[in-house]
Design a protein around this motif. Structure first.
Motif, mmCIF file in Angstrom:
data_model
loop_
_atom_site.group_PDB
_atom_site.id
_atom_site.type_symbol
_atom_site.label_atom_id
_atom_site.label_comp_id
_atom_site.label_asym_id
_atom_site.label_seq_id
_atom_site.Cartn_x
_atom_site.Cartn_y
_atom_site.Cartn_z
ATOM 1 N N ALA A 938 12.604 8.061 15.802
ATOM 2 C CA ALA A 938 13.289 7.814 14.857
ATOM 3 C C ALA A 938 12.683 8.077 13.711
ATOM 4 C CB ALA A 938 13.557 6.299 14.730
ATOM 5 N N ASP A 939 13.259 8.224 12.497
ATOM 6 C CA ASP A 939 12.724 8.381 11.090
ATOM 7 C C ASP A 939 12.403 7.081 10.452
ATOM 8 O OD1 ASP A 939 12.109 8.525 8.352
ATOM 9 O OD2 ASP A 939 13.412 10.492 8.245
ATOM 10 N N PRO A 940 11.052 6.897 9.960
ATOM 11 C CA PRO A 940 10.835 5.583 9.609
ATOM 12 C C PRO A 940 11.853 4.878 8.493
ATOM 13 C CG PRO A 940 8.832 6.948 9.826
ATOM 14 C CD PRO A 940 9.847 7.825 9.963
ATOM 15 N N LYS A 941 12.274 5.693 8.079
ATOM 16 C CA LYS A 941 13.320 5.276 6.895
ATOM 17 C C LYS A 941 14.714 4.780 7.583
ATOM 18 C CE LYS A 941 12.195 8.551 3.363
ATOM 19 N NZ LYS A 941 12.525 9.604 2.522
ATOM 20 N N GLU A 942 14.883 5.233 8.710
ATOM 21 C CA GLU A 942 16.012 4.394 9.180
ATOM 22 C C GLU A 942 15.700 3.195 9.883
ATOM 23 O OE1 GLU A 942 18.050 7.050 12.573
ATOM 24 O OE2 GLU A 942 16.156 8.446 11.985
ATOM 25 N N LEU A 943 14.453 2.854 10.342
ATOM 26 C CA LEU A 943 14.072 1.280 10.581
ATOM 27 C C LEU A 943 13.760 0.478 9.330
ATOM 28 C CD1 LEU A 943 11.325 2.517 13.200
ATOM 29 C CD2 LEU A 943 13.674 2.295 13.574
ATOM 30 N N VAL A 944 13.892 0.799 8.392
ATOM 31 C CA VAL A 944 13.745 -0.201 7.103
ATOM 32 C C VAL A 944 15.043 -1.205 7.151
ATOM 33 C CG1 VAL A 944 13.812 -0.415 4.536
ATOM 34 C CG2 VAL A 944 12.313 1.267 5.769
ATOM 35 N N PRO A 945 16.139 -0.702 7.196
ATOM 36 C CA PRO A 945 17.211 -1.685 7.336
ATOM 37 C C PRO A 945 17.165 -2.435 8.541
ATOM 38 C CG PRO A 945 18.256 0.645 6.773
ATOM 39 C CD PRO A 945 16.595 0.701 7.405
#
Length: 996
Positions: A938-945
């Protein structure tokens, strides 16, 4: 209701009414003033105000635009503060908590005399004329790069980067002692807290690891508390960062093998062993093991590691063992484990360098003789400490302990002989000088606030306020958790408000609040009240995460005052300019001399303070006890191996089970190497006493069927071996007597194990002694939970013999008898089942703070219970494996993983990832991140939400703070994906190896 309408003002956005309570308070204030002399009455501001007068919110809104509201002391006349609980804006939090207070002033007793000698220097700005400590320029041996130490360049560079550019003269003398740098001799030494004693042990230990040509040397460092283990692991990892065994030491590279080395094979691996940190720890997991001597379930990690290494013959790799706080060897609760472990090491044929250190050793000669090593003693402190006694609002100097005792004794004598006391006041409000030889240097004015009517509390708050306002750190020790929190709240009410703080400090305090709010337990309401003013508390009721955040903030200067319980004095490393002791008690009992020294030793921070200060605030009815405490010398350490007959039995069973001693001669020799024997040598017929202890212990072990004896009639010799039960008890690190109870419980469970639920397995994970750290059963909660149990849980209760009628009787105020052994075992079962209910909630993803609220216990106690049970679960699995109960061991092993993850079975894979535990793992699962591979890609940005959803409290932030919050979550997401990648790669490699 009447109103004063003012048409020239804009239409009000919102209105506030004066409450009846505010009006009543004003009337009380006016009545009080009528009894005061006219000159002393405060001047009232005259305004045209009537009850119920309306004001626009814009008149008061500006005070809320820059952070938390600045509360003002209530003054006579109309109130200028909004009604508590009213929220004028959706984005601005209303003021909460009690109003601020003013602290008492602290003045010099005789400023006229002091002024005659010159201007009174500020104790905070005054630079003391101290003799300079020699540097490496004047003494080359004070540099760690000196050839005499033979340290790798990278190690020296790491120490320099951590602020250690040279060592003290005493450290040089100690290190250069005979046979120490070569590892040929053991060492025991004593140095004050803050004197740099840990550095000597670190250097010797790392030298033993790095000097091994084969690169397989191991070392064990033993500490008394979990908090110290975690801190030490971080420190040592920084010290050994970037060091390669082969590269730095110039060792010849071994021939390359067909298979590639594991990643980081040449690095120094520092691993912490505490609680359930390593359920299946092996000797190959580390190069430097940092362990507790605390009972993990029932055992200490260090002793367990040594037992396992002797059993599998890997003990030959051990080169050094460090015993920090070695005075705890006479601790009746766990100290004897240190003696058992050390005696085993002394009996080995190989040389293992033992390094023992403490700040509170008096009979160092006993340890020297026992270890057969070199001893060193110093009283050097880089930061001198000034000690004071605060009594009845007066501060008395005590440059040494003796003078402090003399001061307290004089006070006691004077109070006993004085029948009346007349106090006069000068025009400046200062008491006249006393003609007594006893003279206080400063005094604390009484307070007009009812919160500070107690002179001890008034003194504690005034001294803390003085230090914090001067820009220094202050550490306050309180007697209980409740007192800890109460002191923190009162200190925060006298310190500058949030708006008065430096903008940078304000920003850091807001970050701390957000970090705590984002933690797994959310933000504690009292911490939310105190942190904006730079105050926090630190006790065992907080979770590890909370304590770490608070300690780091205090160390960084974000917090100026930290209030801790006395029991944590040796478990935290938070030095301060000023240490204040709110009494000398821990709970209802007086602290011991060693604990008192530990608390006072926290004063003075090298590099930040020129001097450290301690203030013991003494209560009148405690004065005599404090005199006795201060007069008492530090207790001499002594063996506690025979203070309880079970301990000598355990000592014998362990060495028989690991086959270190199997004949009577070998057993006598082993006991003869204990510290107990070293003590007894000074008495007559000590050898007979030792043989008597051995004989009695062996007879009891045979009676309990833990050992068998094989007699060789031809040679008239006997050999001892452990039975399967005896071996299982040693493998699981149980106390032999507790092992009997556990064996009965598990043997009965084999006949009817309840497998269609969680309760029977979790029941077997709960420890059998020190249940819940002394937390009593809440029988109302127990009853309520029993009524919610499903059919499986009720069958477990019935199987264990737990009866609803007994719960009902206890609910009505009954007493659970514990007179006979059978009654004690029954009481154990009730307590264990009650703890198992808490474990069930944790395994079903109920957050720690919810479990704490439900069972009315501190959240830190719930976390400690979980960690303790993880360690005990590892012991139960080993017990079952040693007994040959493989199916039960497998069932327990599965639930041990669930307990560690704090989640159901479907989340066990995700829970291996850093930061992904319990609720967070469930949120990841619900959002489609169901495997380690998916998270890894996963892209780390995907995990922020996803991480935002996992926060226990939804936080509404201003635009400028929101971006910072998102940046923190993104950094956390990167750590998560990196961790998932490492786990995924290992899993892929294992799959490839299985296919081959």
């Amino acid at each position: 209701m009447s109103h004063n309408w003012q048409p020239n003002k804009p239409s009000p956005v919102g209105i506030w009414h004066k409450t009846t309570l505010q009006e009543a308070r004003e009337q009380q204030e006016q009545q009080r003033q009528q009894h005061q002399p006219f000159q002393q009455r405060p001047t009232l501001t005259t305004t045209n105000v009537v009850v119920g007068q309306k004001r626009t919110i814009n008149e008061v809104r500006p005070q809320y635009q820059n952070g938390p509201p600045l509360a003002k002391r209530p003054t006579p006349g109309p109130s200028n503060t909004p009604t508590p609980g009213f929220t004028p804006s959706a984005f601005v939090k209303a003021p909460s908590g009690p109003p601020p207070l003013t602290t008492s002033t602290i003045e010099y007793a005789d400023p006229v005399t002091a002024a005659a000698k010159g201007s009174i220097p500020s104790e905070y700005s005054q630079r003391r004329a101290l003799p300079s400590t020699p540097t490496s320029t004047s003494d080359p041996f004070l540099s760690l790069s000196h050839p005499a130490y033979k340290l790798p360049k990278q190690l020296v560079a790491n120490f320099v980067s951590l602020g250690i550019k040279s060592i003290y003269p005493w450290q040089k003398q100690c290190l250069l002692g005979p046979g120490l740098l070569s590892g040929d001799k053991n060492l025991v030494y004593s140095a004050p807290t803050g004197g740099g004693k840990s550095l000597v042990a670190d250097l010797l230990m790392l030298k033993r690891v790095l000097d091994d040509p084969a690169g397989e040397a191991k070392a064990i460092l033993v500490l008394p508390y979990v908090a110290l283990v975690q801190e030490k692991v971080r420190w040592l990892r920084s010290v050994v960062s970037g060091i390669s065994r082969s590269g730095d030491l110039g060792q010849k590279q071994p021939d390359q093998k067909l298979w590639a080395k594991r990643a980081g094979k040449d690095t120094i691996r520092v691993v912490g062993f505490f609680g359930g940190s390593k359920v299946r720890a092996t000797w190959a997991d580390f190069d430097v093991a940092v362990c507790t001597i605390e009972k993990v379930g029932e055992h200490g990690w260090a002793n367990s590691l040594v037992n396992a290494a002797i059993t599998d013959c890997s003990i030959s790799k051990l080169r050094a063992v460090v015993l920090d706080e070695c005075h705890m060897i006479d601790d009746g609760f766990r100290g004897y484990l240190l003696e058992l472990m050390t005696t085993k090491l002394l009996c080995l044929e190989q040389q293992v360098q033992i390094i023992a250190m403490s700040a509170t050793l008096t009979n160092i000669r006993l340890l020297k003789d026992w270890l057969g090593g070199h001893s060193y003693e110093t009283h050097y402190r880089p930061i001198p400490i000034e000690e004071h006694l605060v009594y009845d609002g007066k501060i008395y100097p005590a440059a040494t302990t003796a003078s402090l005792l003399k001061t307290a004794t004089q006070l006691d004598t004077r109070n006993a002989t004085t029948t009346t006391t007349t106090t006069t006041t000068t025009t400046k409000g200062l008491p006249p000088s006393t003609t007594s030889s006893l003279q206080h240097i400063r005094f604390i004015h009484p307070s007009t606030h009812r919160e500070f009517k107690d002179p001890v509390m008034n003194a504690v708050v005034a001294l803390a306020n003085e230090t914090a306002r001067a820009g220094y750190g202050v550490l306050v020790f309180s007697s209980s958790r409740a007192g800890c929190e109460s002191d923190a709240v009162l200190i925060s009410r006298v310190l500058p408000s949030f708006q008065e703080a430096d903008p940078v400090i304000r920003e850091r305090r807001l970050d701390l609040l957000n970090d705590l709010r984002s933690s797994s337990t959310g933000l504690d309401p009292k911490l939310e009240q105190t942190i904006p003013c730079g105050v926090a508390f630190h006790h065992a009721g907080l979770t590890t995460e909370e304590r770490e955040l608070i300690a780091n903030a205090y160390d960084a200067g974000t917090l100026k005052a930290c209030v801790a319980t006395a029991s944590l004095a040796a478990g935290i490393n938070l030095p301060a300019r000023r240490v204040i002791l709110h009494g000398a008690r821990m709970g209802i009992d007086l602290v011991g001399p060693a604990m008192l020294r530990q608390m006072r030793g926290r004063a003075g921070r090298k590099g930040k303070d020129e001097v450290g200060e301690t203030y013991l605030c003494c209560r009148r009815n405690d004065l005599e006890a404090v005199v006795d405490l201060m007069h008492a010398d530090l207790p001499q350490i002594a063996s506690c191996l025979v203070s309880d007959e079970r301990r000598i039995r355990r000592a014998l069973l362990e060495v028989i089970a690991i086959k270190l001693a199997t004949s009577r001669e070998a057993l006598d020799e082993y006991v003869g190497r204990t510290m107990l024997a070293c003590e007894q040598r000074l008495t007559e017929e000590w050898e007979e006493k030792m043989r008597g202890y051995v004989e009695a212990g062996l007879e009891k072990l045979k009676e309990m069927v833990f050992i068998t004896v094989t007699v060789d009639e031809r040679y008239e010799t006997a050999s001892y071996s452990a039975t399967k039960l005896g071996g299982a008890i040693v493998a699981s690190s149980l106390d032999p007597d507790d092992g009997v109870f556990i064996h009965k419980e598990l043997e009965r469970a084999l006949k009817g194990f309840v497998m269609d639920g969680d309760m029977h397995v979790l029941y077997n994970f709960t420890p059998v002694s020190d249940l819940g750290n002394g937390t009593p059963i809440n029988w109302r909660v127990f009853w309520n939970e029993m009524e919610k149990l499903d059919e499986s849980g009720l069958r477990v209760m019935s199987f264990l013999g737990l009866k609803p009628v007994v719960l009902n009787r206890m609910l009505q105020g009954g007493i659970l008898k514990e007179t006979t052994d059978e009654e004690k075992d029954t009481a154990r079962r009730y307590h264990r089942f009650y703890l198992a209910l808490q474990l069930r909630d944790l395994c079903n993803e109920v957050p720690i703070h919810r479990v704490a609220q439900k069972y009315d216990v501190p959240r830190g106690a719930v976390q400690t219970l979980a960690q303790t049970c993880q360690g005990f679960a590892a012991g139960m699995i080993k017990f079952c494996e040693a007994m040959g109960w493989g199916a039960m061991a497998a069932a327990l092993d599965h639930f041990a993983d669930r307990l560690k993850a704090g989640a159901r079975a479907d989340l066990l894979g995700l829970s291996k990832i850093t930061f992904v535990k319990s609720r967070t793992a469930r949120v990841f699962w619900d959002n489609g991140f169901k495997t380690v591979a998916v998270v890894a890609n996963a892209d780390p940005k995907e995990l922020v939400p996803v991480l935002m959803q996992a926060q226990p409290n939804k936080v509404r932030l201003e635009a400028k703070d929101e971006q910072k919050y998102l940046d923190k979550l993104l950094a956390k997401a990167k750590i998560i994906t990196d961790s998932a990648n490492r786990i995924w790669q290992i899993e892929m490699q294992q799959e490839l190896m299985e296919e081959e």
